[in-house]
Design a protein around this motif. Structure first.
Motif, PDB file in Angstrom:
ATOM      1  N   SER A   1     -14.031 -14.758  21.109  1.00 37.00           N
ATOM      2  CA  SER A   1     -12.666 -14.356  21.447  1.00 37.00           C
ATOM      3  C   SER A   1     -12.432 -14.314  22.947  1.00 37.00           C
ATOM      4  CB  SER A   1     -12.394 -12.975  20.859  1.00 37.00           C
ATOM      5  OG  SER A   1     -13.397 -12.067  21.295  1.00 37.00           O
ATOM      6  N   GLY A   2     -13.515 -14.191  23.725  1.00 36.52           N
ATOM      7  CA  GLY A   2     -13.385 -13.927  25.153  1.00 36.52           C
ATOM      8  C   GLY A   2     -12.533 -14.916  25.920  1.00 36.52           C
ATOM      9  N   ILE A   3     -12.790 -16.209  25.748  1.00 38.64           N
ATOM     10  CA  ILE A   3     -12.083 -17.222  26.529  1.00 38.64           C
ATOM     11  C   ILE A   3     -10.578 -17.179  26.287  1.00 38.64           C
ATOM     12  CG2 ILE A   3     -12.431 -18.989  24.740  1.00 38.64           C
ATOM     13  CD1 ILE A   3     -12.220 -19.466  28.589  1.00 38.64           C
ATOM     14  N   PHE A   4     -10.160 -16.634  25.176  1.00 37.21           N
ATOM     15  CA  PHE A   4      -8.739 -16.571  24.839  1.00 37.21           C
ATOM     16  C   PHE A   4      -8.076 -15.290  25.339  1.00 37.21           C
ATOM     17  CE2 PHE A   4     -11.036 -18.784  21.372  1.00 37.21           C
ATOM     18  CZ  PHE A   4     -10.552 -20.056  21.592  1.00 37.21           C
ATOM     19  N   ILE A   5      -8.890 -14.351  25.848  1.00 39.08           N
ATOM     20  CA  ILE A   5      -8.377 -13.028  26.207  1.00 39.08           C
ATOM     21  C   ILE A   5      -8.709 -12.625  27.643  1.00 39.08           C
ATOM     22  CG2 ILE A   5      -8.530 -10.548  25.684  1.00 39.08           C
ATOM     23  CD1 ILE A   5      -9.144 -11.285  22.799  1.00 39.08           C
TER      24      ILE A   5
ATOM     25  N   THR B   1      -3.710 -22.209  34.351  1.00 39.55           N
ATOM     26  CA  THR B   1      -2.976 -22.157  35.620  1.00 39.55           C
ATOM     27  C   THR B   1      -1.917 -23.257  35.728  1.00 39.55           C
ATOM     28  OG1 THR B   1      -4.588 -23.558  36.803  1.00 39.55           O
ATOM     29  CG2 THR B   1      -4.978 -21.171  36.792  1.00 39.55           C
ATOM     30  N   GLY B   2      -1.936 -24.196  34.802  1.00 41.68           N
ATOM     31  CA  GLY B   2      -0.932 -25.260  34.817  1.00 41.68           C
ATOM     32  C   GLY B   2       0.258 -24.991  33.929  1.00 41.68           C
ATOM     33  N   VAL B   3       0.162 -24.002  33.045  1.00 40.93           N
ATOM     34  CA  VAL B   3       1.275 -23.724  32.119  1.00 40.93           C
ATOM     35  C   VAL B   3       1.799 -22.297  32.226  1.00 40.93           C
ATOM     36  CG1 VAL B   3       0.542 -25.478  30.467  1.00 40.93           C
ATOM     37  CG2 VAL B   3      -0.294 -23.145  30.204  1.00 40.93           C
ATOM     38  N   LEU B   4       1.033 -21.395  32.842  1.00 44.15           N
ATOM     39  CA  LEU B   4       1.448 -19.999  32.969  1.00 44.15           C
ATOM     40  C   LEU B   4       1.360 -19.558  34.432  1.00 44.15           C
ATOM     41  CD1 LEU B   4      -0.593 -18.389  30.025  1.00 44.15           C
ATOM     42  CD2 LEU B   4       1.863 -18.905  30.005  1.00 44.15           C
ATOM     43  N   SER B   5       2.300 -18.756  34.861  1.00 46.66           N
ATOM     44  CA  SER B   5       2.201 -18.168  36.197  1.00 46.66           C
ATOM     45  C   SER B   5       1.044 -17.175  36.205  1.00 46.66           C
ATOM     46  CB  SER B   5       3.497 -17.441  36.564  1.00 46.66           C
ATOM     47  OG  SER B   5       3.653 -16.273  35.757  1.00 46.66           O
ATOM     48  N   LEU B   6       0.544 -16.854  37.388  1.00 52.40           N
ATOM     49  CA  LEU B   6      -0.549 -15.891  37.477  1.00 52.40           C
ATOM     50  C   LEU B   6      -0.153 -14.551  36.860  1.00 52.40           C
ATOM     51  CD1 LEU B   6      -1.977 -16.577  41.062  1.00 52.40           C
ATOM     52  CD2 LEU B   6      -3.029 -17.142  38.863  1.00 52.40           C
ATOM     53  N   HIS B   7       1.109 -14.160  37.067  1.00 56.78           N
ATOM     54  CA  HIS B   7       1.583 -12.901  36.485  1.00 56.78           C
ATOM     55  C   HIS B   7       1.560 -12.975  34.964  1.00 56.78           C
ATOM     56  CE1 HIS B   7       4.463  -9.822  35.132  1.00 56.78           C
ATOM     57  NE2 HIS B   7       4.049  -9.143  36.192  1.00 56.78           N
ATOM     58  N   ASP B   8       1.959 -14.127  34.396  1.00 58.76           N
ATOM     59  CA  ASP B   8       1.960 -14.286  32.931  1.00 58.76           C
ATOM     60  C   ASP B   8       0.543 -14.318  32.370  1.00 58.76           C
ATOM     61  OD1 ASP B   8       4.687 -14.276  32.816  1.00 58.76           O
ATOM     62  OD2 ASP B   8       4.903 -16.455  32.742  1.00 58.76           O
ATOM     63  N   ILE B   9      -0.403 -14.844  33.148  1.00 55.82           N
ATOM     64  CA  ILE B   9      -1.799 -14.815  32.708  1.00 55.82           C
ATOM     65  C   ILE B   9      -2.310 -13.378  32.721  1.00 55.82           C
ATOM     66  CG2 ILE B   9      -4.170 -15.506  33.271  1.00 55.82           C
ATOM     67  CD1 ILE B   9      -3.023 -18.081  34.489  1.00 55.82           C
ATOM     68  N   ALA B  10      -2.051 -12.688  33.823  1.00 56.39           N
ATOM     69  CA  ALA B  10      -2.574 -11.333  34.005  1.00 56.39           C
ATOM     70  C   ALA B  10      -1.970 -10.335  33.020  1.00 56.39           C
ATOM     71  CB  ALA B  10      -2.325 -10.873  35.438  1.00 56.39           C
ATOM     72  N   TYR B  11      -0.710 -10.526  32.679  1.00 56.17           N
ATOM     73  CA  TYR B  11      -0.026  -9.529  31.846  1.00 56.17           C
ATOM     74  C   TYR B  11       0.500 -10.136  30.545  1.00 56.17           C
ATOM     75  CZ  TYR B  11      -0.647  -6.568  35.860  1.00 56.17           C
ATOM     76  OH  TYR B  11      -1.229  -5.833  36.877  1.00 56.17           O
ATOM     77  N   ALA B  12      -0.273 -11.052  29.981  1.00 59.15           N
ATOM     78  CA  ALA B  12       0.048 -11.590  28.652  1.00 59.15           C
ATOM     79  C   ALA B  12       0.027 -10.441  27.638  1.00 59.15           C
ATOM     80  CB  ALA B  12      -0.968 -12.656  28.265  1.00 59.15           C
ATOM     81  N   ASP B  13       0.864 -10.533  26.619  1.00 61.49           N
ATOM     82  CA  ASP B  13       0.947  -9.475  25.612  1.00 61.49           C
ATOM     83  C   ASP B  13      -0.421  -9.210  24.993  1.00 61.49           C
ATOM     84  OD1 ASP B  13       2.180  -7.620  23.811  1.00 61.49           O
ATOM     85  OD2 ASP B  13       2.156  -9.183  22.265  1.00 61.49           O
ATOM     86  N   LYS B  14      -0.887  -7.970  25.125  1.00 66.55           N
ATOM     87  CA  LYS B  14      -2.205  -7.559  24.614  1.00 66.55           C
ATOM     88  C   LYS B  14      -3.318  -8.489  25.102  1.00 66.55           C
ATOM     89  CE  LYS B  14      -0.403  -5.266  20.466  1.00 66.55           C
ATOM     90  NZ  LYS B  14      -0.619  -3.899  20.971  1.00 66.55           N
ATOM     91  N   ASP B  15      -3.134  -9.073  26.295  1.00 65.29           N
ATOM     92  CA  ASP B  15      -4.111  -9.963  26.941  1.00 65.29           C
ATOM     93  C   ASP B  15      -4.328 -11.285  26.195  1.00 65.29           C
ATOM     94  OD1 ASP B  15      -4.402  -8.099  28.893  1.00 65.29           O
ATOM     95  OD2 ASP B  15      -6.443  -7.522  28.399  1.00 65.29           O
ATOM     96  N   ARG B  16      -3.446 -11.636  25.265  1.00 65.52           N
ATOM     97  CA  ARG B  16      -3.629 -12.863  24.487  1.00 65.52           C
ATOM     98  C   ARG B  16      -3.121 -14.063  25.290  1.00 65.52           C
ATOM     99  NH1 ARG B  16      -1.993  -9.753  18.964  1.00 65.52           N
ATOM    100  NH2 ARG B  16       0.012  -9.655  20.003  1.00 65.52           N
ATOM    101  N   VAL B  17      -3.906 -14.453  26.295  1.00 63.84           N
ATOM    102  CA  VAL B  17      -3.512 -15.515  27.222  1.00 63.84           C
ATOM    103  C   VAL B  17      -3.337 -16.843  26.490  1.00 63.84           C
ATOM    104  CG1 VAL B  17      -4.109 -16.740  29.349  1.00 63.84           C
ATOM    105  CG2 VAL B  17      -4.786 -14.358  29.060  1.00 63.84           C
ATOM    106  N   ALA B  18      -4.264 -17.170  25.611  1.00 64.88           N
ATOM    107  CA  ALA B  18      -4.204 -18.451  24.902  1.00 64.88           C
ATOM    108  C   ALA B  18      -2.955 -18.555  24.034  1.00 64.88           C
ATOM    109  CB  ALA B  18      -5.449 -18.641  24.046  1.00 64.88           C
ATOM    110  N   VAL B  19      -2.553 -17.457  23.424  1.00 65.22           N
ATOM    111  CA  VAL B  19      -1.344 -17.461  22.602  1.00 65.22           C
ATOM    112  C   VAL B  19      -0.123 -17.724  23.485  1.00 65.22           C
ATOM    113  CG1 VAL B  19       0.167 -16.048  21.163  1.00 65.22           C
ATOM    114  CG2 VAL B  19      -2.299 -15.976  20.801  1.00 65.22           C
ATOM    115  N   SER B  20      -0.076 -17.082  24.664  1.00 62.45           N
ATOM    116  CA  SER B  20       1.036 -17.309  25.593  1.00 62.45           C
ATOM    117  C   SER B  20       1.064 -18.761  26.061  1.00 62.45           C
ATOM    118  CB  SER B  20       0.916 -16.377  26.798  1.00 62.45           C
ATOM    119  OG  SER B  20       1.020 -15.030  26.419  1.00 62.45           O
ATOM    120  N   ALA B  21      -0.123 -19.299  26.365  1.00 57.96           N
ATOM    121  CA  ALA B  21      -0.200 -20.691  26.813  1.00 57.96           C
ATOM    122  C   ALA B  21       0.278 -21.639  25.720  1.00 57.96           C
ATOM    123  CB  ALA B  21      -1.631 -21.030  27.228  1.00 57.96           C
ATOM    124  N   ALA B  22      -0.173 -21.394  24.494  1.00 56.96           N
ATOM    125  CA  ALA B  22       0.232 -22.248  23.372  1.00 56.96           C
ATOM    126  C   ALA B  22       1.724 -22.157  23.131  1.00 56.96           C
ATOM    127  CB  ALA B  22      -0.530 -21.843  22.113  1.00 56.96           C
ATOM    128  N   GLY B  23       2.289 -20.968  23.348  1.00 60.77           N
ATOM    129  CA  GLY B  23       3.735 -20.807  23.196  1.00 60.77           C
ATOM    130  C   GLY B  23       4.499 -21.659  24.186  1.00 60.77           C
TER     131      GLY B  23
END
Length: 472
Positions: free
Chosen positions: A28-32, A280-302
């Motif tokens: 799960s780590g790489i996605f969070i 870093t190509g699809v999300l701003s640094l702020h969106d990476i850092a503060y993705a909902d419940k840290d689910r960065v991969a879900v935000s990127a896929a969205g």
């Protein structure tokens, strides 16, 4: 009376071993965890540096372990290496920590992560809901689901190594292809504006706040921030050595264990780096850092696929965590088996069931992992595990130097790559990481150390009860 067997059956090939290495690493780590890393370092360049440092440490350790695995191709892996290099007390402390914290808490953390992403599709499994209220203690649906998955996979692995192997290889291939697909699509649909903004100040190191402002660090605090950031990346890259635990079930272990360690860690390290480049190509640094419940991969896929994509990635991560936990559960019981053979654990863990696996060891591991599921949050477990794990990695790698001196003429089908330079670099980096973690994140690092040290009186108590003489 149940039919039992007395020896492991070598049935895992190089592909199976490599898939166990890669599959145990990718959970799960790489996605969070890139969210927490970005909050700590505040820039795209340092985000990749954290993953590069971790990748270098992981690959160095894996190549070093290749020498030990070729010398001692037995069930138990790291436990055996520590016993041969040091003494039974040191190896027991590892086995004790492995059982009480390292493996069982990792299984729990990955199980909780599985539930976390299930809740994205089925909100009734949310960790924010209460399934059982005992007044002084509440249990969430996510915790119950994590426990259910751990019990299911323990049962599957109790049915024999081939059952676990089938799940491991299938799920690992699926998640490798899925992660690769996410990287390709993410880079294809890369947002040039976001990419430029993220990489303009790529070496600006500081804490990224919720308002988007970066607070710079003092020099010492900067090192502490990097160490704190590495907690997540080290957890995400851990468990690569699980393949050494099941050496007795691998064909031609002297060759295939070392080779699978190298192949598996290289594959995963490259995928991890590319995944973060894609973030870093699809999300701003702020969106990476503060993705909902840290689910960065879900935000990127969205951002890449829209709403349907977030559903797909959630399923993909569920597959990933399911396969990861299968590998962790499969490998763990072999350490308790070796401890039992030395008279330092329950005698029953040395008994293989009719399917030639240590069934009792699997089930007591299951019980402890389920208890960890009830203990706390994902991040708390990460901090506790990473500190203890790196400490024992350093001890094991230093064991190579000891064994070269103690047993200069011992057969070494494979020798540690870059010896002595790379092993020394790893030890120094690991030492710096552990010291900084104690200073800057003591709340959850000290408990792991205390649990390990409690193993000292436990060792002497077990020796007294079992009248086991120490092996000098």
């Amino acid at each position: 009376m149940k039919e039992e067997t007395t020896h492991f059956k070598p049935s895992l090939k190089l592909l199976d071993a490599t898939m166990l290495v890669a599959g145990s690493m990718i959970g799960s780590g790489i996605f969070i965890v890139s969210a927490d890393i970005t909050r700590n370092v505040g820039s795209a360049g340092w985000l990749l540096v954290v993953w590069l440092i971790t990748g270098f440490m992981t690959l160095t350790a894996a190549l070093s372990y290749g020498e030990l695995s070729a010398m001692f191709p037995k069930a138990g892996g790291q436990y055996i290496y520590l016993k041969e290099a040091y003494n039974p007390l040191v190896s027991f402390l590892y086995g004790w920590s492995f059982f009480t914290v390292i493996q069982t808490a990792t299984i729990a953390a990955v199980g909780v992560a599985f539930a976390k992403f299930t809740a994205y599709l089925l909100p009734s499994f949310s960790e924010d809901l209460v399934a059982i209220d005992l007044g002084f203690f509440t249990i969430s649906p996510a915790q119950l689901l994590a426990i259910g998955i751990i019990i299911l996979l323990t049962y599957v692995n109790s049915r024999g190594v081939n059952a676990g192997k089938a799940i491991q290889t299938t799920f690992t291939v699926a998640k490798l292809l899925s992660l690769f697909g996410l990287i390709v699509f993410g880079l294809f649909f890369l947002d040039k504006g976001i990419w430029k903004a993220n990489w303009e100040n790529m070496w600006h190191l500081g804490a990224l706040n919720t308002d988007g402002i970066i607070s710079p660090y003092t020099t010492l605090a900067a090192f502490g921030a990097i160490a704190a950031a590495m907690v997540g990346s080290i957890f995400s890259s851990d468990s690569w050595h699980n393949v050494t635990f099941i050496a007795g079930e691998i064909k031609n272990p002297a060759r295939n264990i070392g080779l699978s360690l190298a192949l598996g860690t290289i594959i995963v390290t490259v995928l991890y780096l590319l995944t973060n480049v894609m973030y870093t190509g699809v999300l701003s640094l702020h969106d990476i850092a503060y993705a909902d419940k840290d689910r960065v991969a879900v935000s990127a896929a969205g951002h890449i696929f829209g709403t349907a994509g977030t559903m797909i990635i959630a399923v993909m991560i569920m597959v990933s965590t399911f396969g990861c936990n299968n590998g962790l559960i499969m490998a763990g019981a072999r350490v308790y088996y070796s401890m039992g053979k030395d008279g330092l654990f329950f005698k029953k863990v040395t008994q293989l069931n009719k399917n030639a696996v240590p069934g009792f060891g699997l089930w007591i591991q299951c019980v402890f992992a389920c208890l960890w599921c009830l203990s706390g949050r994902y991040g708390d477990l990460l901090d506790m595990i990473s500190f203890v794990v790196v400490g024992f990695y350093m001890l094991t790698i230093f064991g190579i130097f000891i064994l070269r001196k103690k047993r200069p003429d011992a057969a070494r089908p494979y020798k540690a790559f870059g010896y002595p330079v790379l092993p020394v670099i790893y030890i120094l980096m690991g030492l710096a990481f552990c010291i900084l973690l104690i200073v800057f994140k003591p709340k959850f690092t000290w408990p792991g150390l205390i649990i390990t040290l409690i193993g000292i009186p436990v060792y002497y108590l077990v020796r007294k009860v079992n009248t086991v003489a120490p092996v000098e």
